[in-house]
Each structure stands twice: as structure tokens, then as C-alpha cells.
Design an enzyme around this catalytic site. Sequence first.
Site, PDB file in Angstrom:
ATOM      1  N   ASP A  38       0.863  -1.189   0.000  1.00  0.00           N
ATOM      2  CA  ASP A  38       0.000   0.000   0.000  1.00  0.00           C
ATOM      3  C   ASP A  38       0.900   1.241   0.000  1.00  0.00           C
ATOM      4  O   ASP A  38       2.132   1.120  -0.154  1.00  0.00           O
ATOM      5  CB  ASP A  38      -0.986  -0.024   1.191  1.00  0.00           C
ATOM      6  CG  ASP A  38      -0.320   0.283   2.530  1.00  0.00           C
ATOM      7  OD1 ASP A  38       0.925   0.376   2.580  1.00  0.00           O
ATOM      8  OD2 ASP A  38      -1.047   0.431   3.533  1.00  0.00           O
ATOM      9  N   CYS A  81       3.159  -2.947   4.094  1.00  0.00           N
ATOM     10  CA  CYS A  81       2.335  -1.768   4.402  1.00  0.00           C
ATOM     11  C   CYS A  81       3.115  -0.959   5.433  1.00  0.00           C
ATOM     12  O   CYS A  81       4.317  -1.188   5.592  1.00  0.00           O
ATOM     13  CB  CYS A  81       0.929  -2.162   4.866  1.00  0.00           C
ATOM     14  SG  CYS A  81       0.833  -3.097   6.400  1.00  0.00           S
ATOM     15  N   THR A 109       3.042  -0.931   8.730  1.00  0.00           N
ATOM     16  CA  THR A 109       3.514  -1.778   9.831  1.00  0.00           C
ATOM     17  C   THR A 109       3.791  -3.213   9.418  1.00  0.00           C
ATOM     18  O   THR A 109       4.430  -3.952  10.162  1.00  0.00           O
ATOM     19  CB  THR A 109       2.445  -1.841  10.942  1.00  0.00           C
ATOM     20  OG1 THR A 109       1.246  -2.374  10.355  1.00  0.00           O
ATOM     21  CG2 THR A 109       2.164  -0.461  11.526  1.00  0.00           C
ATOM     22  N   HIS A 128      10.887 -23.475   9.595  1.00  0.00           N
ATOM     23  CA  HIS A 128       9.875 -24.113  10.449  1.00  0.00           C
ATOM     24  C   HIS A 128       8.470 -24.056   9.859  1.00  0.00           C
ATOM     25  O   HIS A 128       7.704 -24.999  10.012  1.00  0.00           O
ATOM     26  CB  HIS A 128       9.831 -23.440  11.828  1.00  0.00           C
ATOM     27  CG  HIS A 128      11.065 -23.650  12.642  1.00  0.00           C
ATOM     28  ND1 HIS A 128      11.091 -23.549  14.012  1.00  0.00           N
ATOM     29  CD2 HIS A 128      12.339 -23.957  12.272  1.00  0.00           C
ATOM     30  CE1 HIS A 128      12.326 -23.780  14.459  1.00  0.00           C
ATOM     31  NE2 HIS A 128      13.102 -24.018  13.417  1.00  0.00           N
ATOM     32  N   HIS A 140       8.092 -30.429  11.667  1.00  0.00           N
ATOM     33  CA  HIS A 140       7.671 -29.182  11.026  1.00  0.00           C
ATOM     34  C   HIS A 140       6.650 -29.461   9.923  1.00  0.00           C
ATOM     35  O   HIS A 140       5.706 -28.698   9.733  1.00  0.00           O
ATOM     36  CB  HIS A 140       8.880 -28.433  10.465  1.00  0.00           C
ATOM     37  CG  HIS A 140       9.798 -27.925  11.533  1.00  0.00           C
ATOM     38  ND1 HIS A 140       9.339 -27.225  12.631  1.00  0.00           N
ATOM     39  CD2 HIS A 140      11.142 -28.032  11.701  1.00  0.00           C
ATOM     40  CE1 HIS A 140      10.347 -26.912  13.420  1.00  0.00           C
ATOM     41  NE2 HIS A 140      11.459 -27.396  12.877  1.00  0.00           N
TER      42      HIS A 140
HETATM   43  C1  RB5 Z   1      -1.848   3.016   6.472  1.00  0.00           C
HETATM   44  O1  RB5 Z   1      -1.849   4.261   7.081  1.00  0.00           O
HETATM   45  C2  RB5 Z   1      -1.535   1.933   7.469  1.00  0.00           C
HETATM   46  O2  RB5 Z   1      -2.609   1.728   8.313  1.00  0.00           O
HETATM   47  C3  RB5 Z   1      -1.147   0.642   6.779  1.00  0.00           C
HETATM   48  O3  RB5 Z   1      -0.061   0.885   5.936  1.00  0.00           O
HETATM   49  C4  RB5 Z   1      -0.751  -0.509   7.674  1.00  0.00           C
HETATM   50  O4  RB5 Z   1       0.221  -0.123   8.588  1.00  0.00           O
HETATM   51  C5  RB5 Z   1      -1.848  -1.271   8.277  1.00  0.00           C
HETATM   52  O5  RB5 Z   1      -1.637  -2.281   8.977  1.00  0.00           O
END
Ligand code: RB5
Length: 143
Positions: A8, A65, A67, A98, A134
Amino acid sequence: MRIIIGSDHGGYELKQKLVRHLDEQGYDYVDIGTDSQESCDYNDFAKKVAEGVASGDYDRGITICGTGIGTSIQANKVKGIRCALVHDLFTAKATREHNDSNVLSMGGRIIGDELAKAIMDVWLTTEFSGDERHQRRVGKLEE
Ligand code: RB5
């Protein structure tokens, strides 16, 4: 090995660097976007990456993304996907050995570019251990 990669807007900058790194290493990959930092939904890109791997069209997927959390949750909703959220080298190796993870998720706002490239390298080159225990556990994931 065929690779599908997508992000994203929160993962866009890191994705561009990872794509360049894949290029430099001669990997066979497709980049499904996003193509700018304009806000979009991580779900759409993670789902497309996961479906590409689940269908057998691609061997491995990489999804990013801000996070890495949203993309990993979304990817793991697709049957046959074992997506690992990784931000260190130890788990990059361990999740291949694993869990036989077939999608890698990272957070572009969490780690630096060099660590992310090193994680991707380790994850792409580490084989599943194939140990009976595993294999049994991965089998249970598939159930
Ligand atoms: C976008 O602002 C953010 O929420 C997305 O990139 C991600 O971190 C969601 O888990």
C-alpha cells in the site's frame, strides 16, 4: 522462482527499494503496485499477492504496508497462505525453516531499507527444513 510483490502507500517507498534489489539480483518478479504514495487500502494489494501465490502462478509473495500487520492479516485469510510478519534476520530464517512461509510481510515504517533487503535475501534463499515435526505442524496449519 517466481515472485509477486505489492504494497500500500505506507509500504510504497520500501517496495520500490526491494524491487530494485530484486532486479539487481536477477529475480523473476512482478510488481502489482501500488504505484504512488497516494492513500489506498492495504487489503487489495495483500489479497492479490496472496492469491497469486495460492493459485500457483507465483512461488513466493512479498507484501508491505506501514507496519506489515494489515497486509499479513489480510494475506493469511487466503487458503494455502502462510504469511510471516518479519522484522529481524532470525525470524526471516526460522519462518522458512519451520513454517515454510510462502508470503513475507514487512512494515515500511518500521525497519530500515538495508535490514529489509537483508531479510528478503535470507527469506528467499532459506529452504524449508522438511523435518517431520515441522511438516506435521504445517499440515495442521493447512487443516
Ligand atoms: C496506512 O496508514 C496503514 O494503516 C497501513 O499501511 C498498515 O500499517 C496497516 O496495517
